[in-house]
Motif scaffolding. Structure first.
Motif, PDB file in Angstrom:
ATOM      1  N   TRP A  34      -3.587   2.647  -3.118  1.00 52.71           N
ATOM      2  CA  TRP A  34      -2.982   3.968  -2.910  1.00 52.71           C
ATOM      3  C   TRP A  34      -3.885   4.765  -1.984  1.00 52.71           C
ATOM      4  O   TRP A  34      -5.111   4.790  -2.158  1.00 52.71           O
ATOM      5  CB  TRP A  34      -2.842   4.669  -4.255  1.00 52.71           C
ATOM      6  CG  TRP A  34      -2.076   5.963  -4.240  1.00 52.71           C
ATOM      7  CD1 TRP A  34      -1.069   6.303  -3.402  1.00 52.71           C
ATOM      8  CD2 TRP A  34      -2.259   7.065  -5.133  1.00 52.71           C
ATOM      9  NE1 TRP A  34      -0.603   7.564  -3.709  1.00 52.71           N
ATOM     10  CE2 TRP A  34      -1.305   8.054  -4.768  1.00 52.71           C
ATOM     11  CE3 TRP A  34      -3.124   7.317  -6.199  1.00 52.71           C
ATOM     12  CZ2 TRP A  34      -1.208   9.271  -5.432  1.00 52.71           C
ATOM     13  CZ3 TRP A  34      -3.022   8.519  -6.859  1.00 52.71           C
ATOM     14  CH2 TRP A  34      -2.068   9.479  -6.484  1.00 52.71           C
ATOM     15  N   VAL A  65       0.849  -1.194   0.000  1.00 48.73           N
ATOM     16  CA  VAL A  65       0.000   0.000   0.000  1.00 48.73           C
ATOM     17  C   VAL A  65       0.885   1.244   0.000  1.00 48.73           C
ATOM     18  O   VAL A  65       1.763   1.397   0.858  1.00 48.73           O
ATOM     19  CB  VAL A  65      -0.933   0.025   1.221  1.00 48.73           C
ATOM     20  CG1 VAL A  65      -1.856   1.240   1.158  1.00 48.73           C
ATOM     21  CG2 VAL A  65      -1.747  -1.271   1.300  1.00 48.73           C
ATOM     22  N   GLY A  66       0.637   2.132  -0.947  1.00 52.75           N
ATOM     23  CA  GLY A  66       1.428   3.347  -1.062  1.00 52.75           C
ATOM     24  C   GLY A  66       0.736   4.541  -0.426  1.00 52.75           C
ATOM     25  O   GLY A  66      -0.474   4.708  -0.552  1.00 52.75           O
ATOM     26  N   PHE A  67       1.517   5.386   0.245  1.00 50.24           N
ATOM     27  CA  PHE A  67       0.988   6.604   0.863  1.00 50.24           C
ATOM     28  C   PHE A  67       2.158   7.445   1.356  1.00 50.24           C
ATOM     29  O   PHE A  67       3.290   6.966   1.466  1.00 50.24           O
ATOM     30  CB  PHE A  67       0.061   6.267   2.044  1.00 50.24           C
ATOM     31  CG  PHE A  67       0.716   5.440   3.119  1.00 50.24           C
ATOM     32  CD1 PHE A  67       1.271   6.036   4.244  1.00 50.24           C
ATOM     33  CD2 PHE A  67       0.792   4.056   3.003  1.00 50.24           C
ATOM     34  CE1 PHE A  67       1.890   5.274   5.217  1.00 50.24           C
ATOM     35  CE2 PHE A  67       1.407   3.283   3.979  1.00 50.24           C
ATOM     36  CZ  PHE A  67       1.964   3.898   5.089  1.00 50.24           C
ATOM     37  N   PHE A 100       1.187   3.522  -8.603  1.00 48.21           N
ATOM     38  CA  PHE A 100      -0.177   2.983  -8.717  1.00 48.21           C
ATOM     39  C   PHE A 100      -0.489   2.623 -10.165  1.00 48.21           C
ATOM     40  O   PHE A 100      -1.051   1.555 -10.446  1.00 48.21           O
ATOM     41  CB  PHE A 100      -1.166   4.028  -8.199  1.00 48.21           C
ATOM     42  CG  PHE A 100      -2.591   3.563  -8.154  1.00 48.21           C
ATOM     43  CD1 PHE A 100      -2.999   2.573  -7.282  1.00 48.21           C
ATOM     44  CD2 PHE A 100      -3.557   4.142  -8.984  1.00 48.21           C
ATOM     45  CE1 PHE A 100      -4.329   2.145  -7.227  1.00 48.21           C
ATOM     46  CE2 PHE A 100      -4.872   3.732  -8.943  1.00 48.21           C
ATOM     47  CZ  PHE A 100      -5.266   2.726  -8.062  1.00 48.21           C
ATOM     48  N   GLY A 106       3.567   8.214  -5.788  1.00 50.70           N
ATOM     49  CA  GLY A 106       2.495   7.267  -5.509  1.00 50.70           C
ATOM     50  C   GLY A 106       1.623   7.035  -6.724  1.00 50.70           C
ATOM     51  O   GLY A 106       1.246   5.891  -7.018  1.00 50.70           O
ATOM     52  N   ARG A 107       1.301   8.108  -7.444  1.00 47.13           N
ATOM     53  CA  ARG A 107       0.478   7.982  -8.656  1.00 47.13           C
ATOM     54  C   ARG A 107       1.193   7.133  -9.702  1.00 47.13           C
ATOM     55  O   ARG A 107       0.584   6.248 -10.319  1.00 47.13           O
ATOM     56  CB  ARG A 107       0.169   9.381  -9.196  1.00 47.13           C
ATOM     57  CG  ARG A 107      -0.584   9.411 -10.533  1.00 47.13           C
ATOM     58  CD  ARG A 107      -2.027   8.968 -10.397  1.00 47.13           C
ATOM     59  NE  ARG A 107      -2.708   8.940 -11.681  1.00 47.13           N
ATOM     60  CZ  ARG A 107      -3.448   9.958 -12.165  1.00 47.13           C
ATOM     61  NH1 ARG A 107      -3.610  11.071 -11.457  1.00 47.13           N
ATOM     62  NH2 ARG A 107      -4.054   9.851 -13.329  1.00 47.13           N
ATOM     63  N   ILE A 131       2.249  -0.876  -6.630  1.00 54.62           N
ATOM     64  CA  ILE A 131       1.540  -0.965  -5.349  1.00 54.62           C
ATOM     65  C   ILE A 131       0.134  -1.486  -5.634  1.00 54.62           C
ATOM     66  O   ILE A 131      -0.396  -1.305  -6.739  1.00 54.62           O
ATOM     67  CB  ILE A 131       1.476   0.396  -4.617  1.00 54.62           C
ATOM     68  CG1 ILE A 131       0.891   1.490  -5.528  1.00 54.62           C
ATOM     69  CG2 ILE A 131       2.859   0.786  -4.115  1.00 54.62           C
ATOM     70  CD1 ILE A 131       0.749   2.843  -4.865  1.00 54.62           C
ATOM     71  N   VAL A 172      -4.545   8.536  -0.652  1.00 55.69           N
ATOM     72  CA  VAL A 172      -4.149   9.874  -1.093  1.00 55.69           C
ATOM     73  C   VAL A 172      -5.248  10.879  -0.800  1.00 55.69           C
ATOM     74  O   VAL A 172      -6.391  10.503  -0.512  1.00 55.69           O
ATOM     75  CB  VAL A 172      -3.795   9.848  -2.600  1.00 55.69           C
ATOM     76  CG1 VAL A 172      -5.043   9.649  -3.451  1.00 55.69           C
ATOM     77  CG2 VAL A 172      -2.997  11.071  -3.018  1.00 55.69           C
TER      78      VAL A 172
END
Length: 324
Positions: A191, A143-145, A183, A179-180, A188, A193
């Protein structure tokens, strides 16, 4: 002949010595009353972006003999680190989690203002065709953040509500732009955001929202100042506070005009900007102790997850108040 000259010299020396305290006081006064306010902001700092684009603060601070310098940061944590070490004097809005990390690091900050809650302005998203159907399905997933951003707390709160902990996912700490990109290339699985990046991905790609901040995270954004600057220039702080409040009202009352102003600055289309602004309250208000309770909940959560180096009393902080 020599004696009068010596007298003149002695008198001159006395005059010079007599002026030294005044000069020292003058220098100290100049140092204590800085003539420039250095403002740090992020790309998503809506109200500060409005003020910067329109030159509002330059106009309003000119009568005080104060100039403005602008400093952009990729995310909130480096911004508050710069505030703490004296590289900037005032911070544009940062997510409600960021001050908690700064306080844990011993930052000398004063809470300047707070925006009323905007829980739907941040969310956990996956691609529309993703097999992940719920937050519980994030177990074991990447998970990206952005670390320390409001979405960090939202993710933890959502995981706990689904019976998981932060240790059950693979975190990828990424600024919004990174992150974009991650994604889009499936680096990932999900996301987390905030707007306007959230609105942008919703309008430009096929995504699903697993959860937003509703009943999980209020997402109250904070404006802060270094305590020394707030003490030295309360007049400047008052001008900034009033300008922010007026700007917030204008954005909500004139959504299309605000979108037209912000779109070229953010590199987004006006419809996306208007959607993003519709989910933010932009209700700038003074910080009250009772409104810092979620700050404490955030601090306790991060401490429990081992993300903070020490416990933080998030409600015992300096809060700016205008002199009536």
């Amino acid at each position: 002949m020599i004696r009068p000259l010596s007298i003149r010299r002695r008198n001159a020396l006395k005059a010079i010595v007599a002026t030294l305290p005044a000069l020292a006081i003058g220098r100290a006064f100049a140092q204590d009353k800085p003539a420039t306010v250095r403002i740090g902001y992020q790309k998503s700092s809506t109200l500060i972006t409005v003020l910067k684009t329109r030159g509002t603060l330059e106009q309003k601070l000119a009568p005080l003999g104060v100039k403005v310098s602008w400093h952009e940061f990729a995310s909130g944590l480096p911004l508050l680190e710069a505030l703490n070490v004296g590289s900037v004097d005032v911070s544009a809005d940062v997510a409600d989690t960021v001050p908690v990390f700064a306080l844990a690091a011993g930052a000398n900050l004063t809470y300047l203002a707070q925006e009323a809650p905007s829980p739907t302005a941040q969310a956990i998203v996956v691609k529309a065709d993703s097999p992940i159907r719920s937050v519980a399905d994030l177990k074991g997933k990447r998970v990206g953040f952005a670390k320390a951003a409001g979405v960090h707390y939202l993710l933890i709160a959502a995981l706990e509500k689904s019976g998981l902990s932060f240790k059950d996912i693979q975190p990828a700490y990424l600024a919004p732009a990174d992150g974009r990109a991650a994604f889009e290339r499936d680096a990932i699985d999900a996301w987390v955001v905030w707007d306007p990046f959230l609105s942008a991905v919703q309008r430009q790609a096929k995504v699903r929202v697993l959860a937003d901040g509703t009943n999980l995270a209020q997402y109250q954004r904070y404006y802060l100042a270094s305590t020394p600057f707030a003490q030295a220039r309360p007049d400047v702080i008052k001008v900034i506070y009033d300008a922010l409040a007026d700007s917030g009202k204008w954005v909500k009352q004139s959504p299309k005009d605000a979108a037209a102003l912000l779109a070229p600055v953010w590199g987004l289309d006006e419809a996306t900007v208007e959607q993003a602004n519709g989910r933010r309250s932009y209700d700038v208000r003074l910080v009250q102790p009772e409104r810092l309770q979620e700050q404490q909940a955030i601090a306790d959560t991060f401490t429990r997850e081992g993300l903070l180096p020490r416990k933080v009393n998030a409600t015992a902080v300096p809060v700016w108040k205008p002199v009536l």
